[in-house]
Design a protein around this motif. Structure first.
Motif, PDB file in Angstrom:
ATOM      1  N   PHE A  82       0.858  -1.056   0.038  1.00  0.00           N
ATOM      2  CA  PHE A  82      -0.046   0.070  -0.109  1.00  0.00           C
ATOM      3  C   PHE A  82       0.887   1.131  -0.001  1.00  0.00           C
ATOM      4  O   PHE A  82       1.830   1.512   1.042  1.00  0.00           O
ATOM      5  N   HIS A  83       0.694   2.135  -0.968  1.00  0.00           N
ATOM      6  CA  HIS A  83       1.413   3.272  -1.221  1.00  0.00           C
ATOM      7  C   HIS A  83       0.720   4.508  -1.565  1.00  0.00           C
ATOM      8  O   HIS A  83       0.701   4.807  -2.945  1.00  0.00           O
ATOM      9  N   PRO A  84      -0.013   5.120  -0.918  1.00  0.00           N
ATOM     10  CA  PRO A  84      -0.671   6.363  -1.343  1.00  0.00           C
ATOM     11  C   PRO A  84       0.211   7.777  -1.769  1.00  0.00           C
ATOM     12  O   PRO A  84       1.075   7.691  -1.068  1.00  0.00           O
ATOM     13  N   LYS A  85      -0.324   8.012  -2.811  1.00  0.00           N
ATOM     14  CA  LYS A  85       0.493   9.377  -3.469  1.00  0.00           C
ATOM     15  C   LYS A  85      -0.464  10.331  -3.474  1.00  0.00           C
ATOM     16  O   LYS A  85      -1.739  10.280  -3.603  1.00  0.00           O
ATOM     17  N   PRO A  86       0.158  11.683  -3.881  1.00  0.00           N
ATOM     18  CA  PRO A  86      -0.588  12.727  -3.799  1.00  0.00           C
ATOM     19  C   PRO A  86      -1.726  12.799  -5.029  1.00  0.00           C
ATOM     20  O   PRO A  86      -1.481  12.094  -5.933  1.00  0.00           O
ATOM     21  N   ASN A  87      -2.974  12.999  -4.636  1.00  0.00           N
ATOM     22  CA  ASN A  87      -4.001  13.089  -5.613  1.00  0.00           C
ATOM     23  C   ASN A  87      -4.772  11.964  -5.860  1.00  0.00           C
ATOM     24  O   ASN A  87      -5.918  11.626  -6.635  1.00  0.00           O
ATOM     25  N   MET A  88      -4.277  10.710  -5.501  1.00  0.00           N
ATOM     26  CA  MET A  88      -5.048   9.323  -5.131  1.00  0.00           C
ATOM     27  C   MET A  88      -6.370   9.631  -4.574  1.00  0.00           C
ATOM     28  O   MET A  88      -6.251  10.260  -3.448  1.00  0.00           O
ATOM     29  N   LEU A  89      -7.358   8.769  -4.789  1.00  0.00           N
ATOM     30  CA  LEU A  89      -8.562   8.714  -4.073  1.00  0.00           C
ATOM     31  C   LEU A  89      -8.489   7.512  -3.120  1.00  0.00           C
ATOM     32  O   LEU A  89      -8.160   6.468  -3.594  1.00  0.00           O
ATOM     33  N   LEU A  90      -8.735   7.764  -1.831  1.00  0.00           N
ATOM     34  CA  LEU A  90      -8.868   6.728  -0.922  1.00  0.00           C
ATOM     35  C   LEU A  90     -10.223   6.762  -0.474  1.00  0.00           C
ATOM     36  O   LEU A  90     -10.915   7.598  -0.262  1.00  0.00           O
ATOM     37  N   GLU A  91     -10.455   5.485   0.255  1.00  0.00           N
ATOM     38  CA  GLU A  91     -11.832   5.439   0.889  1.00  0.00           C
ATOM     39  C   GLU A  91     -11.385   4.847   2.281  1.00  0.00           C
ATOM     40  O   GLU A  91     -10.519   4.301   2.762  1.00  0.00           O
ATOM     41  N   GLY A  92     -12.264   5.253   3.523  1.00  0.00           N
ATOM     42  CA  GLY A  92     -12.258   5.108   4.858  1.00  0.00           C
ATOM     43  C   GLY A  92     -13.276   5.408   5.714  1.00  0.00           C
ATOM     44  O   GLY A  92     -14.427   5.976   4.985  1.00  0.00           O
ATOM     45  N   LYS A  93     -13.306   4.931   6.798  1.00  0.00           N
ATOM     46  CA  LYS A  93     -14.357   5.165   7.858  1.00  0.00           C
ATOM     47  C   LYS A  93     -14.120   6.527   8.767  1.00  0.00           C
ATOM     48  O   LYS A  93     -13.083   6.442   9.358  1.00  0.00           O
ATOM     49  N   VAL A  94     -15.347   7.361   8.934  1.00  0.00           N
ATOM     50  CA  VAL A  94     -15.175   8.230   9.643  1.00  0.00           C
ATOM     51  C   VAL A  94     -15.162   8.114  11.291  1.00  0.00           C
ATOM     52  O   VAL A  94     -16.144   7.348  11.473  1.00  0.00           O
ATOM     53  N   LEU A  95     -14.044   8.126  12.138  1.00  0.00           N
ATOM     54  CA  LEU A  95     -14.010   7.704  13.524  1.00  0.00           C
ATOM     55  C   LEU A  95     -14.711   8.966  14.459  1.00  0.00           C
ATOM     56  O   LEU A  95     -15.290   8.835  15.365  1.00  0.00           O
ATOM     57  N   LYS A  96     -14.209  10.251  13.855  1.00  0.00           N
ATOM     58  CA  LYS A  96     -14.799  11.375  14.848  1.00  0.00           C
ATOM     59  C   LYS A  96     -14.752  12.454  14.014  1.00  0.00           C
ATOM     60  O   LYS A  96     -13.942  12.546  12.931  1.00  0.00           O
ATOM     61  N   LEU A  97     -15.466  13.532  14.252  1.00  0.00           N
ATOM     62  CA  LEU A  97     -15.289  14.794  13.332  1.00  0.00           C
ATOM     63  C   LEU A  97     -15.532  16.129  14.401  1.00  0.00           C
ATOM     64  O   LEU A  97     -16.334  15.913  15.631  1.00  0.00           O
ATOM     65  N   VAL A 150     -16.271   7.396   3.616  1.00  0.00           N
ATOM     66  CA  VAL A 150     -16.049   8.461   2.734  1.00  0.00           C
ATOM     67  C   VAL A 150     -14.760   8.253   1.658  1.00  0.00           C
ATOM     68  O   VAL A 150     -13.896   7.276   1.894  1.00  0.00           O
ATOM     69  N   ARG A 151     -14.907   8.875   0.637  1.00  0.00           N
ATOM     70  CA  ARG A 151     -13.873   9.069  -0.479  1.00  0.00           C
ATOM     71  C   ARG A 151     -13.320  10.327  -0.392  1.00  0.00           C
ATOM     72  O   ARG A 151     -13.912  11.380  -0.537  1.00  0.00           O
ATOM     73  N   PHE A 152     -11.982  10.231  -0.398  1.00  0.00           N
ATOM     74  CA  PHE A 152     -11.219  11.610  -0.062  1.00  0.00           C
ATOM     75  C   PHE A 152      -9.765  11.531  -0.901  1.00  0.00           C
ATOM     76  O   PHE A 152      -9.586  10.429  -1.377  1.00  0.00           O
ATOM     77  N   SER A 153      -9.358  12.598  -1.359  1.00  0.00           N
ATOM     78  CA  SER A 153      -8.120  12.688  -2.197  1.00  0.00           C
ATOM     79  C   SER A 153      -6.937  12.851  -1.107  1.00  0.00           C
ATOM     80  O   SER A 153      -7.115  13.456  -0.153  1.00  0.00           O
ATOM     81  N   VAL A 154      -5.741  12.208  -1.457  1.00  0.00           N
ATOM     82  CA  VAL A 154      -4.502  12.365  -0.627  1.00  0.00           C
ATOM     83  C   VAL A 154      -3.689  13.682  -1.086  1.00  0.00           C
ATOM     84  O   VAL A 154      -3.457  14.037  -1.965  1.00  0.00           O
ATOM     85  N   LYS A 155      -3.493  14.353   0.117  1.00  0.00           N
ATOM     86  CA  LYS A 155      -2.472  15.724   0.038  1.00  0.00           C
ATOM     87  C   LYS A 155      -1.251  15.148   0.282  1.00  0.00           C
ATOM     88  O   LYS A 155      -0.186  15.602  -0.580  1.00  0.00           O
ATOM     89  N   SER A 156      -0.888  14.342   1.366  1.00  0.00           N
ATOM     90  CA  SER A 156       0.523  13.884   1.526  1.00  0.00           C
ATOM     91  C   SER A 156       0.322  12.667   2.297  1.00  0.00           C
ATOM     92  O   SER A 156      -0.768  12.326   3.082  1.00  0.00           O
ATOM     93  N   PHE A 157       1.433  11.937   2.722  1.00  0.00           N
ATOM     94  CA  PHE A 157       1.726  10.787   3.219  1.00  0.00           C
ATOM     95  C   PHE A 157       2.980  10.563   4.322  1.00  0.00           C
ATOM     96  O   PHE A 157       4.018  10.558   3.544  1.00  0.00           O
ATOM     97  N   ASP A 158       2.682  10.536   5.447  1.00  0.00           N
ATOM     98  CA  ASP A 158       3.935  10.351   6.257  1.00  0.00           C
ATOM     99  C   ASP A 158       4.311   9.062   6.436  1.00  0.00           C
ATOM    100  O   ASP A 158       3.572   8.356   7.126  1.00  0.00           O
TER     101      ASP A 158
END
Length: 221
Positions: A82-97, A150-158
Motif C-alpha cells: 500500500f503506497h498512497p500518493k498525492p491526488n490518489m482517491l482513498l476510502e475510509g471510515k469516519v471515526l470522529k469529527l 468517505v472517499r477523499f483525495s490524498v494531500k500527503s503521506f507520512d
C-alpha cells in the motif's frame, strides 16, 4: 480509486537465518516477514499488507563466516503493498469529527485527517440532536457523520507515522454511498436521454416537396 494505492509485487529476496534455525527455515522466514507487516519499507516501496512465500531455495544456502555466522536462503514471494500518493482517491471510515477536522481510518489501521481548510465550502457543519455532521448545501441527502464511509483525495503521506493528510475539496469526494448513488442516477439519466434522442430520430418525418418541385418533376416526365 483505492486500487491505485494497492499493488501486488513479485520479489526475489535473500533472507539471512541463524544456524540454530536451520531445521525450521520456513518458520524463521515467516517470522522475519511478519515483523515487517504494516510498516513502510523502502525496499518494498510501500506498506507491507500481506505476503506469500512461493518458493525457497535451500540448495544455495551457505554458512557465512563471522562472529555471528548466518546462512542465506533465496526465496521468491508475492507481496501486497500500500503506497498512497498525492491526488490518489482513498476510502475510509469516519471515526470522529468536529468543525475543524474529520478523522478517518483507512484499511483498519492507517489514520487520515481532513482539516477545515481542505473541506469543500459546499459542506456545512451542523449539530442536530447532539449529533455532529457535515451536510452538503447542494444536496441535503449528502451527509458525513461518525460511521460514514468517505472517499477523499490524498494531500500527503507520512511514511514514518503512517499518517495521511486528506482533502474533501473535489466533487468526486464525500460520502461514498451518496457518491455511488449519484453516479448510478447520472448514468441512468444519460441512458434515458440517449434512448429518447434515438426514438425522436426514428420518428423524424421527411420534409414534403413543395409545389414547385412537384411540378418540375412532372414536366420532366
Amino acid at each position: 480509486m483505492m486500487e491505485e494505492a494497492l499493488k501486488e509485487s513479485d520479489g526475489n529476496f535473500m533472507v539471512y537465518i541463524h544456524p540454530s534455525k536451520a531445521n525450521q527455515i520456513s518458520k524463521a522466514i515467516l517470522r522475519q516477514f511478519s515483523s515487517l507487516l504494516f510498516q513502510f519499507n523502502q525496499t518494498f516501496d510501500g506498506v507491507l499488507l500481506s505476503y506469500d512465500v512461493i518458493e525457497t531455495d535451500n540448495q544455495v544456502a551457505k554458512i557465512l563466516p563471522g562472529i555471528h555466522p548466518y546462512f542465506c536462503v533465496n526465496l521468491r514471494t508475492k507481496l501486497l503493498l500500500f503506497h498512497p500518493k498525492p491526488n490518489m482517491l482513498l476510502e475510509g471510515k469516519v471515526l470522529k469529527l468536529s468543525q475543524q477536522s474529520i478523522h478517518v481510518v483507512v484499511l483498519g489501521f492507517l489514520s487520515a485527517v481532513i482539516t477545515e481548510e481542505d473541506i469543500s465550502k459546499d459542506f456545512r457543519y451542523r449539530i442536530k440532536h447532539d449529533k455532529e455532521f457535515f451536510a452538503k448545501k447542494s444536496d441535503k441527502r449528502h451527509r458525513i457523520e461518525v460511521g460514514t464511509f468517505v472517499r477523499f483525495s490524498v494531500k500527503s503521506f507520512d511514511k514514518e507515522m503512517l499518517h495521511i493528510s486528506g482533502s474533501l475539496a473535489s466533487e468526486e469526494t464525500g460520502n461514498l454511498c451518496r457518491l455511488n448513488t449519484n453516479s448510478k442516477e447520472h448514468s441512468h439519466s444519460n441512458r434515458k436521454t440517449k434512448k429518447r434522442k434515438e426514438c425522436e430520430g426514428q420518428l423524424e418525418i421527411p420534409e414534403k416537396e413543395n409545389d414547385t418541385d412537384h411540378r418540375n418533376k412532372k414536366s420532366k416526365r
